[in-house]
Design an enzyme around this catalytic site. Structure first.
Site, PDB file in Angstrom:
ATOM      1  N   ARG A  83       0.831  -1.193   0.000  1.00  2.13           N
ATOM      2  CA  ARG A  83       0.000   0.000   0.000  1.00  2.13           C
ATOM      3  C   ARG A  83       0.870   1.250   0.000  1.00  2.13           C
ATOM      4  O   ARG A  83       1.986   1.234   0.505  1.00  2.13           O
ATOM      5  CB  ARG A  83      -0.917   0.017   1.227  1.00  2.13           C
ATOM      6  CG  ARG A  83      -2.127  -0.885   1.087  1.00  2.13           C
ATOM      7  CD  ARG A  83      -3.033  -0.811   2.304  1.00  2.13           C
ATOM      8  NE  ARG A  83      -2.400  -1.421   3.460  1.00  2.13           N
ATOM      9  CZ  ARG A  83      -1.815  -0.766   4.432  1.00  2.13           C
ATOM     10  NH1 ARG A  83      -1.803   0.560   4.435  1.00  2.13           N
ATOM     11  NH2 ARG A  83      -1.254  -1.401   5.425  1.00  2.13           N
ATOM     12  N   TYR A 211      -1.702  -3.636  -6.883  1.00  6.26           N
ATOM     13  CA  TYR A 211      -1.408  -4.429  -5.696  1.00  6.26           C
ATOM     14  C   TYR A 211      -2.457  -4.336  -4.593  1.00  6.26           C
ATOM     15  O   TYR A 211      -2.887  -3.237  -4.222  1.00  6.26           O
ATOM     16  CB  TYR A 211      -0.052  -4.005  -5.098  1.00  6.26           C
ATOM     17  CG  TYR A 211       0.410  -5.011  -4.076  1.00  6.26           C
ATOM     18  CD1 TYR A 211       1.052  -6.168  -4.486  1.00  6.26           C
ATOM     19  CD2 TYR A 211       0.131  -4.850  -2.735  1.00  6.26           C
ATOM     20  CE1 TYR A 211       1.422  -7.134  -3.570  1.00  6.26           C
ATOM     21  CE2 TYR A 211       0.489  -5.804  -1.813  1.00  6.26           C
ATOM     22  CZ  TYR A 211       1.141  -6.946  -2.233  1.00  6.26           C
ATOM     23  OH  TYR A 211       1.502  -7.905  -1.318  1.00  6.26           O
ATOM     24  N   LYS A 220      -9.543  -2.516   1.750  1.00  2.98           N
ATOM     25  CA  LYS A 220      -9.307  -1.363   2.630  1.00  2.98           C
ATOM     26  C   LYS A 220     -10.111  -0.131   2.179  1.00  2.98           C
ATOM     27  O   LYS A 220     -10.595   0.628   3.007  1.00  2.98           O
ATOM     28  CB  LYS A 220      -7.823  -1.017   2.663  1.00  2.98           C
ATOM     29  CG  LYS A 220      -6.911  -2.184   2.968  1.00  2.98           C
ATOM     30  CD  LYS A 220      -7.125  -2.764   4.331  1.00  2.98           C
ATOM     31  CE  LYS A 220      -6.028  -3.790   4.623  1.00  2.98           C
ATOM     32  NZ  LYS A 220      -6.125  -4.395   5.924  1.00  2.98           N
ATOM     33  N   HIS A 240     -10.552  -2.525  11.664  1.00  2.00           N
ATOM     34  CA  HIS A 240      -9.436  -3.328  11.150  1.00  2.00           C
ATOM     35  C   HIS A 240      -9.143  -4.436  12.161  1.00  2.00           C
ATOM     36  O   HIS A 240      -8.135  -4.408  12.859  1.00  2.00           O
ATOM     37  CB  HIS A 240      -8.219  -2.399  10.973  1.00  2.00           C
ATOM     38  CG  HIS A 240      -7.097  -3.004  10.218  1.00  2.00           C
ATOM     39  ND1 HIS A 240      -5.794  -2.570  10.342  1.00  2.00           N
ATOM     40  CD2 HIS A 240      -7.060  -4.009   9.309  1.00  2.00           C
ATOM     41  CE1 HIS A 240      -5.011  -3.272   9.554  1.00  2.00           C
ATOM     42  NE2 HIS A 240      -5.749  -4.157   8.921  1.00  2.00           N
ATOM     43  N   SER A 262      -1.329  -3.918  10.104  1.00  2.00           N
ATOM     44  CA  SER A 262      -1.017  -4.890   9.060  1.00  2.00           C
ATOM     45  C   SER A 262       0.290  -5.610   9.385  1.00  2.00           C
ATOM     46  O   SER A 262       1.237  -4.984   9.864  1.00  2.00           O
ATOM     47  CB  SER A 262      -0.857  -4.179   7.718  1.00  2.00           C
ATOM     48  OG  SER A 262      -2.048  -3.507   7.374  1.00  2.00           O
ATOM     49  N   CYS A 264       1.005  -7.858  11.659  1.00  2.00           N
ATOM     50  CA  CYS A 264       1.326  -8.072  13.078  1.00  2.00           C
ATOM     51  C   CYS A 264       0.671  -9.350  13.608  1.00  2.00           C
ATOM     52  O   CYS A 264       0.465  -9.497  14.805  1.00  2.00           O
ATOM     53  CB  CYS A 264       0.895  -6.880  13.922  1.00  2.00           C
ATOM     54  SG  CYS A 264       1.946  -5.433  13.712  1.00  2.00           S
ATOM     55  N   ASP A 291      -9.130  -9.906   9.109  1.00  4.54           N
ATOM     56  CA  ASP A 291      -8.651  -8.555   8.809  1.00  4.54           C
ATOM     57  C   ASP A 291      -9.666  -7.442   9.089  1.00  4.54           C
ATOM     58  O   ASP A 291      -9.281  -6.377   9.525  1.00  4.54           O
ATOM     59  CB  ASP A 291      -8.219  -8.483   7.336  1.00  4.54           C
ATOM     60  CG  ASP A 291      -7.376  -7.257   7.021  1.00  4.54           C
ATOM     61  OD1 ASP A 291      -6.535  -6.879   7.863  1.00  4.54           O
ATOM     62  OD2 ASP A 291      -7.547  -6.675   5.934  1.00  4.54           O
ATOM     63  N   ARG A 380       2.077 -12.304  -0.535  1.00  2.00           N
ATOM     64  CA  ARG A 380       0.740 -12.626  -0.018  1.00  2.00           C
ATOM     65  C   ARG A 380       0.166 -13.885  -0.645  1.00  2.00           C
ATOM     66  O   ARG A 380       0.574 -14.293  -1.729  1.00  2.00           O
ATOM     67  CB  ARG A 380      -0.208 -11.459  -0.342  1.00  2.00           C
ATOM     68  CG  ARG A 380       0.183 -10.128   0.268  1.00  2.00           C
ATOM     69  CD  ARG A 380      -0.428  -9.955   1.626  1.00  2.00           C
ATOM     70  NE  ARG A 380       0.065  -8.772   2.326  1.00  2.00           N
ATOM     71  CZ  ARG A 380      -0.512  -8.283   3.425  1.00  2.00           C
ATOM     72  NH1 ARG A 380      -1.577  -8.861   3.913  1.00  2.00           N
ATOM     73  NH2 ARG A 380      -0.002  -7.240   4.048  1.00  2.00           N
TER      74      ARG A 380
END
Ligand code: SAT
Ligand code: MN
Length: 596
Positions: A83, A211, A220, A240, A262, A264, A291, A380
Site C-alpha cells: 500500500r 497491488y 481497505k 481493522h 497490518s 502483526c 482482517d 501474499r
C-alpha cells in the site's frame, strides 16, 4: 473472454434500479475507451476462461499442480508491492472532516486529477464490471459495491475476497445503493499513482497500482475507509479487526475482535491452534475473519459482528507448520500467491516456511541471498475462507456473532505489558486511541519505526480520528452490553533483543484469562495503566516463560509510562477542539495516578 456487452443488450434491465449503475459503466467506458466490457457473473466458467487468458499472457504462472492444485503465482511490478499511504487521499468538502490522520484533497481537484489519469487508459484492454457484496449476501449488516477495473488479476482476487457476481448484482438491484470503485493499473508508474476516496459520494478512484489494498477496492478502500464513514452515519463500526471464536471445554464460544496493524499476526491469531494440553481439555478455536470486522449493536445491547470479506489476503513470510498450520492447509489448493519465491519443482516458497532453498526469487531471478529475501516481505496469498479448516460454522450467520471482548495490540519492543484490561469503555477507547506500533512491510516506507496507530486504523479511517473516537464513545449508552476491552503486546523484547513471549498457540493462555474476566471468574490487579492478571493467573511456566521474563512482561515501568502518556496527550491535542473531552480527562487521570 467474452467481449459481449450482454448486460447492455438486456432491455429488461432498463428502467430498473440498476439504471445508475449502467449509466456509470457507460460513462466510464466512454472516458477510459476499453476495447470491450465484461460484466462479471462470478461463475466457474468465467474464472476458468480468465485464468487461461492470464496464464497465456504471463500474468499468472501455474504452480506445481501435484502439490498445489489449481494454484498460481503472480509477480507484481517490483515498484508495486505494498500500500502507498503517501498517495492515498480522502477528499471531503471540509478538510477537517478528513482530519490530520488523512491526506486531504478537495473533491473537485481529486476528481480532476484522477479523470485526467483515466482518460483513454483502457485502450486495448477489457473493462471488467465487478458487482460484489461485502458480508454474507443475506445479512442486513452487509453492504454492496461495484468495482470497475482493467485488471483480470484484480477480478480473480475479488472473486476470492468478496461475494462477487450475479447474487451481488441482484442485491444491488434490490437496494439501489452501492459504493462505486474505479480502478486502472495504468502504466504502474509510481509517479502516476493515486488512491482517492470520496466518502460523501461513496466512491473510490484508484490509478497506477495493481497491488492488494491499492487495487482490490472492496478491501481497505471500501470495507474500511468508505465503510467507516457509512458506519458513523448509520450507527455501526467498521474496524481493522480479526474475529475469532474461542470454545471452552464446556462448549461455550466467546467471540473476540482484535485490532493489530497490518503484518502483526492477525491471520495467525484468527487461525490459532491451541497448545496440546488445551486441545486435550477440549478447547477449540474458530476463525470468522482475519482482517476486517463490521459491528453493530443488536436488540439485546450486545455488539454483533460480521466479517465483510470472503477470503484471506494473508502475509506469506513466516507462515509455517509451526506458526499457522491452518493457514498452510487453507492455501494447499486454489490459491493465488503474489510475490513469493519458488522451489526448483515450482512450489511456492517464502522465508520461514521450511529449510528448503528456493530456485527463483519473487522477481523471477535465480535465487541469490545477496539480492535480499527470496520472497518479498509483503508477499501474499489470496484464498477463499471456506478452505480454512477452522472456519467457523457461524462465520456466515446473517445476524453476525456476538462479541465478548475487543483486543487492541501493537508491535512494541518495550514498555507495554503482555496484557491488560481497560477499566471501562471510555478507558478502553483511550487505550485504542493511543495505540502505538512499529511499522511493517505492509506499507512502503521505513520498517520498525514507532508510530501512533489508533485502533490499527491510521491508514484506514476515512474521517477525522477525533470524530471517530467520539463515535466509539457514543456506544456507551443505557442498555448497551458492551464487550470488555483489552490491550496485548506479543512483541515485547528482553535486553538481549529476543522476544519474551513465545506467541502463536500460547496466546490462547492470554485469551483464556480475558474470557474468564468476561465471565467474572478471574482476578485482576489494578494499576494506573489498567488491570493486569495477578501472578499465577496465566500459566507462564507451561508456555516456557522464565520468572525473570514474566516479571518484565507484567511490570509497570512508571517513568516509562509517564513519558508515554505525555506523548499520548500531545498526540490527542494535535486534533484540537474536535477531540472529545473524555479522552483527555481519562489520560490526565492516569498520568496523575502514575505520578502519585
Ligand atoms: O495490501 S492490503 O492493504 O490489502 C494488506 C494490508 O496492508 O493489510
Ligand atoms: Mn489489514
Amino acid at each position: 473472454m467474452s467481449a459481449a456487452i450482454s448486460f447492455f443488450d438486456d432491455d429488461a434491465r432498463r428502467g430498473s434500479r440498476l439504471d445508475s449503475l449502467t449509466r456509470w459503466v457507460a460513462e466510464t467506458a466512454a472516458h477510459t475507451q476499453p476495447d470491450s466490457i465484461h460484466w462479471c457473473d462470478g461463475s466457474d466458467a468465467e474464472i476458468a476462461a480468465l485464468n487461461a487468458q492470464m496464464a497465456k499472457d504471463g500474468t499468472l504462472l501455474a504452480l506445481n499442480g501435484q502439490t498445489h492444485p489449481r494454484s498460481w503465482l503472480h509477480r507484481s511490478d517490483p515498484s508495486d508491492v505494498a500500500r502507498v499511504e503517501h498517495l492515498t487521499f480522502v477528499c471531503t468538502r471540509d478538510p477537517d472532516d478528513a482530519g490530520p490522520n488523512n491526506h486531504w484533497m478537495a473533491p473537485a481537484e481529486g476528481h480532476a486529477r484522477m479523470d485526467a489519469l483515466f482518460a483513454g487508459c483502457m485502450r486495448g484492454r477489457t473493462l471488467y464490471v465487478i458487482p460484489y457484496c461485502m458480508g454474507p449476501i443475506d445479512s442486513p449488516l452487509s453492504r454492496c459495491g461495484v468495482e470497475i477495473t482493467d485488471s483480470p488479476y484484480v477480478v480473480a482476487n475479488m472473486r476470492l475476497m468478496t461475494r462477487m457476481g450475479a447474487a451481488a448484482l441482484a442485491r444491488i438491484e434490490r437496494e439501489g445503493r452501492f459504493v462505486k470503485g474505479l480502478h486502472s493499473t495504468g502504466e504502474l508508474d509510481p509517479d502516476r499513482r493515486f488512491i482517492m476516496h470520496f466518502p460523501e459520494e461513496l466512491s473510490i478512484k484508484s490509478f497506477g497500482s495493481g497491488y492488494g489494498g491499492n487495487a482490490l477496492l472492496g478491501k481497505k478502500c471500501h470495507a474500511l475507509r468508505i465503510a467507516s464513514w457509512q458506519a458513523r452515519e448509520e450507527g455501526w463500526l467498521a474496524e481493522h479487526m480479526l474475529i475469532v471464536g474461542i470454545q471452552n471445554p464446556q462448549g461455550q464460544t466467546h467471540y473476540i475482535a482484535a485490532a493489530f496493524p497490518s503484518a502483526c499476526g492477525k491471520t495467525n491469531l484468527a487461525m490459532l491452534i491451541p497448545p496440546e494440553s488445551y486441545r486435550q481439555a477440549g478447547w477449540k478455536v474458530w476463525t470468522v475473519g482475519d482482517d476486517i470486522c463490521w459491528m453493530r449493536p443488536g436488540a439485546d445491547g450486545r455488539l454483533y459482528a460480521i466479517n465483510p470479506e470472503a477470503g484471506f489476503f494473508g502475509v506469506a513470510p513466516g507462515t509455517s507448520e509451526k506458526s499457522n498450520p491452518n493457514a498452510l492447509t487453507t492455501i494447499g489448493h486454489d490459491t493465488i500467491f503474489t510475490n513469493v519465491a519458488v522451489t526448483d519443482d515450482n512450489q511456492p516458497w517464502w522465508e520461514g516456511l521450511d529449510k528448503r532453498v528456493p530456485a527463483k526469487d519473487w522477481q523471477g531471478r535465480d535465487y541469490d541471498p545477496a539480492n535480499g529475501p527470496a520472497a518479498h516481505p509483503n508477499s501474499r496469498f489470496t484464498v477463499s475462507a471456506r478452505q480454512c479448516p477452522s472456519y467457523s460454522p457461524h462465520a456466515e450467520d446473517p445476524q453476525g456473532v456476538p462479541i465478548s471482548a475487543i483486543v487492541f495490540g501493537g508491535r512494541r519492543g518495550s514498555l507495554v505489558p503482555l496484557v491488560f484490561e481497560a477499566r471501562n469503555w471510555t478507558h478502553g477507547v483511550l487505550v485504542g486511541a493511543s495505540m502505538g506500533s512499529e511499522t511493517t512491510a505492509a506499507a512502503t516506507g521505513a520498517v520498525g519505526v514507532m508510530r501512533r496507530d489508533p485502533m490499527a486504523m491510521k491508514p484506514f479511517c476515512g474521517y477525522n480520528f477525533a470524530d471517530y473516537f467520539a463515535h466509539w464513545l457514543s456506544f456507551d449508552q443505557a442498555g448497551a452490553r458492551l464487550p470488555k476491552i483489552f490491550h496485548v503486546n506479543w512483541f515485547r523484547k528482553g535486553a538481549d533483543g529476543q522476544f519474551l513471549w513465545p506467541g502463536f498457540g500460547e496466546n490462547l493462555r492470554v485469551l483464556e484469562w480475558m474470557i474468564q474476566r468476561v465471565e467474572g471468574t478471574a482476578e485482576a490487579v489494578e494499576t494506573p495503566v489498567g488491570r493486569l492478571p495477578p501472578p499465577g493467573a496465566i500459566d507462564l511456566q507451561s508456555a516456557g516463560v522464565s520468572a525473570a521474563a514474566a516479571e518484565e512482561l507484567f511490570g509497570v515501568d512508571r517513568p516509562g509510562w509517564i513519558a508515554e502518556f505525555r506523548e499520548i496527550q500531545n498526540y490527542l491535542e494535535d486534533y484540537g477542539v474536535r477531540m472529545p473531552d473524555p479522552l483527555g480527562v481519562e489520560a490526565a487521570r492516569i498520568l496523575g495516578q502514575l505520578m502519585d
